[in-house]
Structures are given as C-alpha cells and as structure tokens.
Design a protein around this motif. Structure first.
Motif, PDB file in Angstrom:
ATOM      1  N   ARG A  86      19.388  -4.921  22.525  1.00 45.89           N
ATOM      2  CA  ARG A  86      19.175  -6.395  22.708  1.00 45.89           C
ATOM      3  C   ARG A  86      18.153  -5.809  23.261  1.00 45.89           C
ATOM      4  O   ARG A  86      16.473  -6.826  23.837  1.00 45.89           O
ATOM      5  N   GLU A  87      17.925  -5.202  24.308  1.00 50.86           N
ATOM      6  CA  GLU A  87      16.380  -4.861  25.155  1.00 50.86           C
ATOM      7  C   GLU A  87      14.760  -4.631  23.997  1.00 50.86           C
ATOM      8  O   GLU A  87      13.871  -5.420  24.459  1.00 50.86           O
ATOM      9  N   LEU A  88      15.222  -3.564  23.313  1.00 48.90           N
ATOM     10  CA  LEU A  88      14.282  -3.526  21.937  1.00 48.90           C
ATOM     11  C   LEU A  88      14.097  -5.323  21.158  1.00 48.90           C
ATOM     12  O   LEU A  88      13.056  -4.800  20.645  1.00 48.90           O
ATOM     13  N   ALA A  89      15.277  -5.591  21.586  1.00 54.43           N
ATOM     14  CA  ALA A  89      14.669  -7.068  19.985  1.00 54.43           C
ATOM     15  C   ALA A  89      14.020  -8.086  21.245  1.00 54.43           C
ATOM     16  O   ALA A  89      14.019  -8.544  20.412  1.00 54.43           O
ATOM     17  N   ASP A  90      14.157  -7.774  22.582  1.00 55.08           N
ATOM     18  CA  ASP A  90      13.460  -9.025  22.859  1.00 55.08           C
ATOM     19  C   ASP A  90      11.764  -8.325  23.074  1.00 55.08           C
ATOM     20  O   ASP A  90      10.572  -8.571  23.866  1.00 55.08           O
ATOM     21  N   GLY A 126      -0.071 -10.267  25.762  1.00 50.65           N
ATOM     22  CA  GLY A 126       0.860  -9.060  26.967  1.00 50.65           C
ATOM     23  C   GLY A 126      -0.318  -9.305  28.072  1.00 50.65           C
ATOM     24  O   GLY A 126      -0.637  -8.709  29.244  1.00 50.65           O
ATOM     25  N   ILE A 127      -1.730  -9.156  27.123  1.00 50.75           N
ATOM     26  CA  ILE A 127      -3.210  -8.755  28.053  1.00 50.75           C
ATOM     27  C   ILE A 127      -3.768  -9.311  28.244  1.00 50.75           C
ATOM     28  O   ILE A 127      -3.466  -9.731  29.832  1.00 50.75           O
ATOM     29  N   ASP A 128      -3.374 -11.031  27.956  1.00 52.25           N
ATOM     30  CA  ASP A 128      -3.632 -12.091  28.747  1.00 52.25           C
ATOM     31  C   ASP A 128      -2.918 -12.607  30.252  1.00 52.25           C
ATOM     32  O   ASP A 128      -3.274 -12.743  31.285  1.00 52.25           O
ATOM     33  N   SER A 129      -1.260 -12.177  30.534  1.00 48.40           N
ATOM     34  CA  SER A 129      -0.214 -12.292  31.275  1.00 48.40           C
ATOM     35  C   SER A 129      -1.324 -10.789  32.278  1.00 48.40           C
ATOM     36  O   SER A 129      -0.976 -10.875  33.644  1.00 48.40           O
ATOM     37  N   ALA A 147       7.460  -9.330  34.046  1.00 44.04           N
ATOM     38  CA  ALA A 147       8.113  -9.232  32.635  1.00 44.04           C
ATOM     39  C   ALA A 147       8.333 -10.251  31.533  1.00 44.04           C
ATOM     40  O   ALA A 147       8.785 -11.070  31.355  1.00 44.04           O
ATOM     41  N   LEU A 148       7.933  -9.771  30.094  1.00 42.68           N
ATOM     42  CA  LEU A 148       7.514 -10.525  28.824  1.00 42.68           C
ATOM     43  C   LEU A 148       9.429 -10.477  27.671  1.00 42.68           C
ATOM     44  O   LEU A 148       8.842  -9.528  27.943  1.00 42.68           O
ATOM     45  N   LYS A 149       9.469 -11.665  27.114  1.00 45.41           N
ATOM     46  CA  LYS A 149      10.553 -11.753  26.395  1.00 45.41           C
ATOM     47  C   LYS A 149       8.981 -11.745  24.871  1.00 45.41           C
ATOM     48  O   LYS A 149       8.731 -13.020  24.785  1.00 45.41           O
ATOM     49  N   PHE A 150       8.635 -10.668  23.948  1.00 43.70           N
ATOM     50  CA  PHE A 150       7.809 -10.972  23.121  1.00 43.70           C
ATOM     51  C   PHE A 150       8.636 -11.519  22.420  1.00 43.70           C
ATOM     52  O   PHE A 150       9.522 -11.782  22.102  1.00 43.70           O
TER      53      PHE A 150
END
Length: 263
Positions: free
Chosen positions: A193-197, A241-244, A257-260
């Motif tokens: 679940r963590e990797l899927a996000d 990610g970079i913009d954040s 923390a981002l959810k990709f």
C-alpha cells in the motif's frame, strides 16, 4: 483445479500459489504464473506486486516427478525455459514484495529471490536442497544469494543443503524483514500500500539501476543514469515532487508527504 490466483485492486497485484501442502511448482502452477505475469504487464494500473502462497509452506520447489526419463539435452531446454519464466518476475518494472511462511526451498526459494522485498515469518526456513539430488540450483539461486549475502554464505548453504532460519537470512541481508508467525502477508500488504502510493517511475528506475549494477557493476549503472534522467524528469510525479519541494523551501516549511499518481 486453479493453482495460481491473481487479483488486482488499488494498484496492487496479488499473485498467489495455491498448491498446498508443499506448493510444488507443478505445470499447472507454472502455466497460471505465466498467465498472471502477462495480466500484470498488460494492466497499467498495477504499481506493486505481492507474491504469496497458501498453506503452511511457501513452496518446496519444483515438481521432480516429471524429471525421470528426460534426456540431458531435453532437460537443458526445459531448464532454460524455466529460467526465463522465473526471470519474468524479476524483470517486472514495479516493486515485487514476497510474503514467506514455513518452508521455502529449491525453486520456491529461487522465485522468492526475484523479489525486491522479502518478508518472512519467524519460523520460516530457506534451503537449497539440490545437491542432495546430485544437481545444482537450476534457476540461479546460488548466485542470487551470493549477490545479497556474499559468496561465502552462498557456497556454504549450497554445499550443505541446510535449512537456514529467517533470523540468519535477515542477518545476512537475504530477506528484508522478519515478522511474527502468521503476519507475513499482512506486513507485505502494508509495504504494498505504501509503495502503491509512491513514485512508480522512480521505483522502476531504482530497479533498473540495480539490474545494470548486477550485470556490469558501478560503471554500467552510471551509464544508465542519463537515459533514466530523461524518463523520470518527464513524469508528472517528478514535476509535482520538485514543485512541492521548491514551494516548501520558499515558504520555509517542511515538505508535505505526497501521494503520487504513478504518471
């Protein structure tokens, strides 16, 4: 009887061997495995794979009942096909997380070694039994153990065919985590679940760099960085990610923390 199952939900593909009590890698299990891998490869929603087996043991390896009477030439052809099949799991671009319980030996162990993350229960054991049959690790187990734990341990375990505990495998760096009995699949799903996000393309890039390193060392991996950079910096995940990070730096706050998206 269906001896391999596949479910896909929430970005997680769950591949299960179901041939207890030994979960031998019968022709039916292997056909089902190949079909499952093809389904995973063709489904763009899959971002992580969980590999597990039903019953008290993960797998005691190949179905040797079909070996007698096979000529050396024919056996070489069969093993080459079996090796290519096992490598399908290793070649998947997304992370593969295995959950291991009970005995994991022979070909079963060699399949698990294709995983990126191995979660084993405390009572799990691992074994190369091949030398007790007068053969060797036919699916590349000995050198994959050597890559993780070093040549000395790999040779010892192959020569002795001893059952190696999860504790020793963890200390040697062969497995990722050891958990309480009955908890391996639960923990594997937490990882999934963590990797899927996470950033799917970045995970794939790390897998590719380690594959290049395995084949040709640090120079080969370094040579792959330029192409991977072009791929990664064109993804929406990397841009987000970079913009954040830049926005957080400008505001003097911690990055959230981002959810990709996986795109």
């Amino acid at each position: 009887m269906n001896t391999t199952h596949l479910s896909i939900a929430g970005g997680i593909a769950h591949l299960i061997w179901d041939n207890p009590p030994q979960n031998r890698m019968s022709p039916g299990v292997m056909t089902g495995f190949e079909n499952a891998i093809e389904a995973i490869k063709s489904d763009s929603s899959v971002r992580v794979v969980v590999f597990s087996a039903n019953g008290e043991n993960f797998s005691l390896g190949g179905d040797i009942t079909i070996w007698p009477g096979v000529s050396p030439e024919e056996m070489a052809i069969r093993i080459q096909k079996s090796l290519a099949r096992a490598n399908l799991l290793e070649e998947l671009p997304m992370p593969v997380v295995s959950a291991v319980q009970g005995k994991c030996s022979g070909g079963g162990f060699e399949y698990v070694l294709r995983s990126d993350v191995i979660i084993a229960e405390r009572k799990a054991t691992f074994r190369h039994p091949e030398q007790t049959l007068g053969v060797f690790t036919l699916l590349g187990g000995v050198h994959r153990v050597a890559e993780r734990a070093g040549k000395t341990r790999a040779m010892k375990w192959a020569l002795t065919a001893e059952e190696v505990s999860a504790t020793e495998m963890l200390e040697a760096g062969v497995i990722t985590e050891m958990v309480d009995n009955g908890k391996a699949l639960e923990r594997a799903m937490e990882w999934a679940r963590e990797l899927a996000d996470g950033p799917t393309h970045a995970h794939a890039a790390h897998k590719e760099l380690l594959r290049l390193w395995s084949a040709g060392g640090v120079p080969a991996a370094d040579q792959g960085i330029s192409d991977l950079t072009r791929k990664i910096f064109g993804t929406r995940d990397a841009q987000a990610g970079i913009d954040s990070a830049v926005n957080a730096l400008a505001k003097g706050v911690e990055r959230p923390a981002l959810k990709f998206s996986g795109a």
